[in-house]
Motif scaffolding. Structure first.
Motif, PDB file in Angstrom:
ATOM      1  N   UNK A 100     -11.195  -1.374  -6.136  1.00 47.56           N
ATOM      2  CA  UNK A 100     -10.796   0.014  -5.939  1.00 47.56           C
ATOM      3  C   UNK A 100     -11.146   0.858  -7.157  1.00 47.56           C
ATOM      4  N   UNK A 101     -11.639   2.053  -6.936  1.00 50.84           N
ATOM      5  CA  UNK A 101     -12.078   2.924  -8.020  1.00 50.84           C
ATOM      6  C   UNK A 101     -10.941   3.312  -8.966  1.00 50.84           C
ATOM      7  N   UNK A 102      -9.727   3.497  -8.444  1.00 51.78           N
ATOM      8  CA  UNK A 102      -8.609   3.937  -9.278  1.00 51.78           C
ATOM      9  C   UNK A 102      -8.217   2.931 -10.354  1.00 51.78           C
ATOM     10  N   UNK A 103      -8.473   1.648 -10.098  1.00 55.05           N
ATOM     11  CA  UNK A 103      -8.145   0.628 -11.102  1.00 55.05           C
ATOM     12  C   UNK A 103      -9.201  -0.473 -11.129  1.00 55.05           C
ATOM     13  N   UNK A 104     -10.440  -0.044 -11.091  1.00 53.67           N
ATOM     14  CA  UNK A 104     -11.589  -0.932 -11.046  1.00 53.67           C
ATOM     15  C   UNK A 104     -11.721  -1.783 -12.310  1.00 53.67           C
ATOM     16  N   UNK A 112     -11.328 -12.080 -14.884  1.00 53.66           N
ATOM     17  CA  UNK A 112     -11.959 -12.988 -15.848  1.00 53.66           C
ATOM     18  C   UNK A 112     -11.168 -14.291 -16.003  1.00 53.66           C
ATOM     19  N   UNK A 113      -9.844 -14.243 -16.205  1.00 60.75           N
ATOM     20  CA  UNK A 113      -9.093 -15.514 -16.294  1.00 60.75           C
ATOM     21  C   UNK A 113      -8.625 -16.018 -14.928  1.00 60.75           C
ATOM     22  N   UNK A 114      -9.123 -15.420 -13.839  1.00 61.18           N
ATOM     23  CA  UNK A 114      -8.779 -15.903 -12.501  1.00 61.18           C
ATOM     24  C   UNK A 114      -7.588 -15.218 -11.860  1.00 61.18           C
ATOM     25  N   UNK A 115      -7.126 -14.111 -12.427  1.00 59.32           N
ATOM     26  CA  UNK A 115      -6.005 -13.377 -11.837  1.00 59.32           C
ATOM     27  C   UNK A 115      -6.524 -12.393 -10.803  1.00 59.32           C
ATOM     28  N   UNK A 116      -5.677 -12.026  -9.870  1.00 56.94           N
ATOM     29  CA  UNK A 116      -6.075 -11.060  -8.852  1.00 56.94           C
ATOM     30  C   UNK A 116      -5.112  -9.875  -8.870  1.00 56.94           C
ATOM     31  N   UNK A 117      -5.565  -8.792  -8.308  1.00 58.46           N
ATOM     32  CA  UNK A 117      -4.739  -7.594  -8.183  1.00 58.46           C
ATOM     33  C   UNK A 117      -4.694  -7.203  -6.719  1.00 58.46           C
ATOM     34  N   UNK A 118      -3.586  -6.618  -6.323  1.00 59.00           N
ATOM     35  CA  UNK A 118      -3.462  -6.163  -4.934  1.00 59.00           C
ATOM     36  C   UNK A 118      -4.432  -4.998  -4.691  1.00 59.00           C
ATOM     37  N   UNK A 119      -4.935  -4.917  -3.492  1.00 60.92           N
ATOM     38  CA  UNK A 119      -5.869  -3.843  -3.129  1.00 60.92           C
ATOM     39  C   UNK A 119      -5.161  -2.655  -2.490  1.00 60.92           C
ATOM     40  N   UNK A 120      -3.830  -2.735  -2.313  1.00 58.86           N
ATOM     41  CA  UNK A 120      -3.109  -1.675  -1.600  1.00 58.86           C
ATOM     42  C   UNK A 120      -2.213  -0.830  -2.507  1.00 58.86           C
ATOM     43  N   UNK A 121      -2.437  -0.856  -3.808  1.00 57.27           N
ATOM     44  CA  UNK A 121      -1.622  -0.069  -4.725  1.00 57.27           C
ATOM     45  C   UNK A 121      -1.921   1.417  -4.569  1.00 57.27           C
ATOM     46  N   UNK A 122      -0.935   2.283  -4.807  1.00 54.89           N
ATOM     47  CA  UNK A 122      -1.193   3.724  -4.701  1.00 54.89           C
ATOM     48  C   UNK A 122      -2.238   4.156  -5.729  1.00 54.89           C
ATOM     49  N   UNK A 123      -3.230   4.914  -5.269  1.00 52.75           N
ATOM     50  CA  UNK A 123      -4.277   5.367  -6.182  1.00 52.75           C
ATOM     51  C   UNK A 123      -4.960   6.626  -5.692  1.00 52.75           C
ATOM     52  N   UNK A 124      -5.454   7.397  -6.644  1.00 51.61           N
ATOM     53  CA  UNK A 124      -6.124   8.669  -6.338  1.00 51.61           C
ATOM     54  C   UNK A 124      -7.345   8.491  -5.445  1.00 51.61           C
ATOM     55  N   UNK A 125      -7.975   7.317  -5.475  1.00 49.47           N
ATOM     56  CA  UNK A 125      -9.157   7.093  -4.645  1.00 49.47           C
ATOM     57  C   UNK A 125      -8.799   6.932  -3.171  1.00 49.47           C
ATOM     58  N   UNK A 126      -7.530   6.702  -2.887  1.00 49.34           N
ATOM     59  CA  UNK A 126      -7.039   6.631  -1.509  1.00 49.34           C
ATOM     60  C   UNK A 126      -5.815   7.541  -1.412  1.00 49.34           C
ATOM     61  N   UNK A 127      -6.049   8.857  -1.252  1.00 43.17           N
ATOM     62  CA  UNK A 127      -4.960   9.842  -1.281  1.00 43.17           C
ATOM     63  C   UNK A 127      -3.810   9.532  -0.326  1.00 43.17           C
TER      64      UNK A 127
END
Length: 143
Positions: A100-104, A112-127
């Motif tokens: 996602x662009x908001x937290x790319x 890098x160390x194998x951690x993942x982030x959720x793709x559904x967090x609130x962000x400006x790229x998905x108003x």
């Protein structure tokens, strides 16, 4: 390195002005923040990650004490900056583009160390994700 820092912890949050709205025993606070992640190395090169966001918090007053109910981080954008100015950062652009662009940059660094982030967090790229945070808070605030 301690476990918290290895797992992405240890970030410093620079909090700017805070806006607060009060309705009886309910309050909403919103504050812009710049999150300074611990310095990381990408392909051996030291890089700083700055994330820009807003922290949106709901509070209630119980027995004359304000308590935080919950909070959301609304991501705006982030940037990866080489510690050595002008030195290009070696990034897998195909992988980076999958986030996602908001937290790319944050997602790229966490991967890098194998951690993942959720793709559904609130962000400006998905108003619509930001609008949902505000709509849910408004319903609660004015109820």
């Amino acid at each position: 390195m301690n476990k918290s820092r290895r797992n992405g912890g240890g970030a410093k949050h620079k909090i700017y002005y805070t806006a607060v709205w009060v309705n009886g025993d309910k309050a909403i606070a919103e504050m812009p923040v710049m999150i300074l992640s611990p310095r990381v190395k990408l392909d051996g090169q030291p890089v700083d990650l700055y994330s820009y966001a807003r922290i949106f918090t709901r509070l209630t007053k119980e027995n004359d004490t304000w308590k935080i109910l919950d909070g959301e981080c609304i991501y705006e954008r982030d940037e990866l900056i080489p510690v050595v100015p002008g030195k290009p950062i070696n990034i897998d652009t195909k992988e980076s583009a999958s986030y996602r662009e908001s937290y790319q940059g944050l997602c790229y660094v966490l991967a890098r160390p194998g951690l993942t982030s959720r793709a559904d967090l609130p962000g400006e790229d998905q108003p619509e994700t930001v609008e949902k945070v505000y709509a849910d808070a408004s319903r609660w605030f004015f109820a």
